[in-house]
Design a protein around this motif. Structure first.
Motif: not given
Length: 501
Positions: A414-415, A443-453
């Motif tokens: 997922s990362e 789609l990025c947040l669906s794989s990593d919901p903690t992606n602050a950027a």
């Protein structure tokens, strides 16, 4: 005996699964009585000729063979999950603890040695191999950057088993990867664990030098029980009354470093270094000094070893990593270029040089190095993603989409997917397709919901579309995840000032 030699042959051919199966069979036979059939010429007939008589005798399997099979199986299980932690890219803070509860499939060849066992930088903005804070006073939507999870094929030609073709050596948790098979001396239950480490009496095994090294490696790498491995090393030292060889002193230092006791580890590693200057000992000693926040001492230890072995690629790699951690990019790149002259197929050195060219606004040169890595057989999602970014900056727009498509197809974790979609959102922003960029960030947040950027950039896009409610929600969530990020602080102030949200 044939089965025993077959198991040895399988081990040498690195077919560890079948080797363990053969060892299981031999250990099972060792528990039961092996009926041995032979003939005896003890009777004679009327013609005064001896007559052969068949005799069946229950003869147990020899003890030496049982012990040899047990040791062979232990070594096969260890090699099955073995990872050379000296080839991974830990930083000084997470040094040598190698996360026994979570180890990546393979380490990446490094855009920064600060991110090997830490979460991915949330800003996504890097400059010259280090984190970039972003432009102050402006609302920034992030930027594309090479991913940090690329495959690190091997970093040393002098250490066997770390070449380019080496498959990923460990995946997931050390305790979860155990080979659940027969018990220590062959109870043929495949659902039971091989060895009860909790019941181990180190003093008993410390007196048996034929099995102690294999047992230590099994406890340290397979079981992930560093404390028990350290207890075994300590017992061996007491049995030998402090006259152990350099290998055990090195392992004592390794265990103490993993147990977060660098000062004690330094004592044993210095003893091991005085006895025999092995490259692994010097590297562990440099990691100790990084743990103590003394990188100059680590460089000094590496320089002393390099004076005797100036062409040791492994020592040069670690020296380059220390310079990179110290943000001395020029020195690190110079070392990596030296490595490429000694070992032209060293993927880590090639990748680090490529990253330096990328952030020096030379995407064409970076593309040459990434293609070189591809020609070496290091096909991974990260390499294709980085090639796509180089093509974007180099003006080869027709190659950008195929590279990202290939990267998405090859992404497994997922990362990786989150990184690829984040970078592809920047491609969409560059082409002016804000709708596609918004989809990519989701789609990025669906794989990593903690992606602050990604949350930060999505909030900016929502402002562009006039959806202030969603923009406020995204920027607040990004602030919750990374409250100290300069970009998010700056954007929050601008939104509060300009849009009153």
């Amino acid at each position: 005996m044939d089965k025993y030699y077959e198991a040895i042959s399988l081990f040498r051919r690195r077919n560890y699964e079948k080797c363990v199966e053969v060892c299981n069979t031999l250990l099972q036979i060792g528990q039961e009585n092996n009926t041995q059939i032979f003939t005896e010429d003890n009777e004679h007939n009327d013609n005064n000729k001896f007559q052969k008589k068949t005799v069946k005798v229950n003869v147990p399997c020899p003890v030496w063979m049982i012990e040899g099979v047990w040791q062979l199986k232990m070594r096969a299980l260890t090699q099955r999950v073995y990872i050379d932690e000296l080839d991974t890219n830990e930083n000084g803070e997470e040094n040598e603890e190698i996360e026994f509860e979570r180890i990546a499939t393979a380490a990446r060849p490094g855009t920064s040695i600060k991110t090997a066992f830490q979460p991915r930088p949330s800003t996504g903005l890097l400059a010259n191999g280090r984190l970039k804070t972003g432009r102050r006073g402006t609302v920034t939507a992030g930027g594309g950057r090479p991913m940090t999870g690329m495959l690190r094929p091997g970093t040393s030609s002098s250490r066997p088993g770390t070449g380019l073709g080496r498959p990923p050596s460990r995946c997931g948790t050390a305790r979860r990867v155990r080979m659940t098979s027969a018990a220590a001396f062959g109870i043929g239950d495949k659902t039971s664990s091989f060895f009860q480490a909790a019941r181990l009496n180190p003093t008993i095994y410390a007196e048996r030098p034929t099995v102690t090294k294999a047992l230590f490696l099994f406890l340290y790498y397979h079981e992930g029980d560093v404390e028990k491995a350290y207890t075994l090393c300590d017992a061996v030292e007491k049995v030998n009354k402090g006259k152990t060889d350099w290998w055990w002193e090195q392992q004592l230092g390794r265990c103490l470093l993993a147990l977060n006791k660098p000062r004690k580890a330094e004592e044993y590693l210095l003893k091991a270094k005085d006895s025999f200057q092995h490259p692994d000992t010097v590297i562990l000693l440099s990691k100790v000094y990084l743990k103590l926040e003394e990188p100059l001492e680590g460089l000094k230890a590496l320089d002393e070893a390099l004076n005797k072995n100036p062409n040791d690629v492994c020592l040069l790699i670690h020296k380059g990593r220390i310079y990179e951690q110290m943000e001395n990019v020029l020195e690190s790149v110079a070392i990596y270029r030296t490595i490429t002259t000694l070992d032209p197929i060293n993927a880590e050195a090639l990748a680090c040089i490529a990253v330096n060219h990328f952030y020096s606004h030379q995407p064409e040169l970076a593309l040459l190095y990434y293609r070189r890595i591809l020609s070496l057989g290091a096909h991974s999602a990260e390499v294709y993603c980085n090639i796509g970014l180089c093509c974007l900056y180099g003006g080869q727009i027709d190659l950008v989409l195929p590279c990202f498509q290939r990267a998405i197809q090859m992404a497994e974790t997922s990362e990786q997917k989150a990184d690829i979609w984040y970078n592809f959102s920047f491609v969409a922003l560059t082409t002016g397709d804000y709708t596609l960029a918004k989809r990519c960030l989701r789609l990025c947040l669906s794989s990593d919901p903690t992606n602050a950027a990604a949350l930060n950039n999505l909030a900016i896009l929502c402002v562009q579309f006039g959806d202030m409610v969603k923009a406020k929600a995204y920027i607040n969530q990004a602030k919750t995840i990374s409250p100290d990020l300069p970009e998010i602080k700056c954007n929050v102030k601008l939104m509060e000032k300009s849009y009153k949200i």
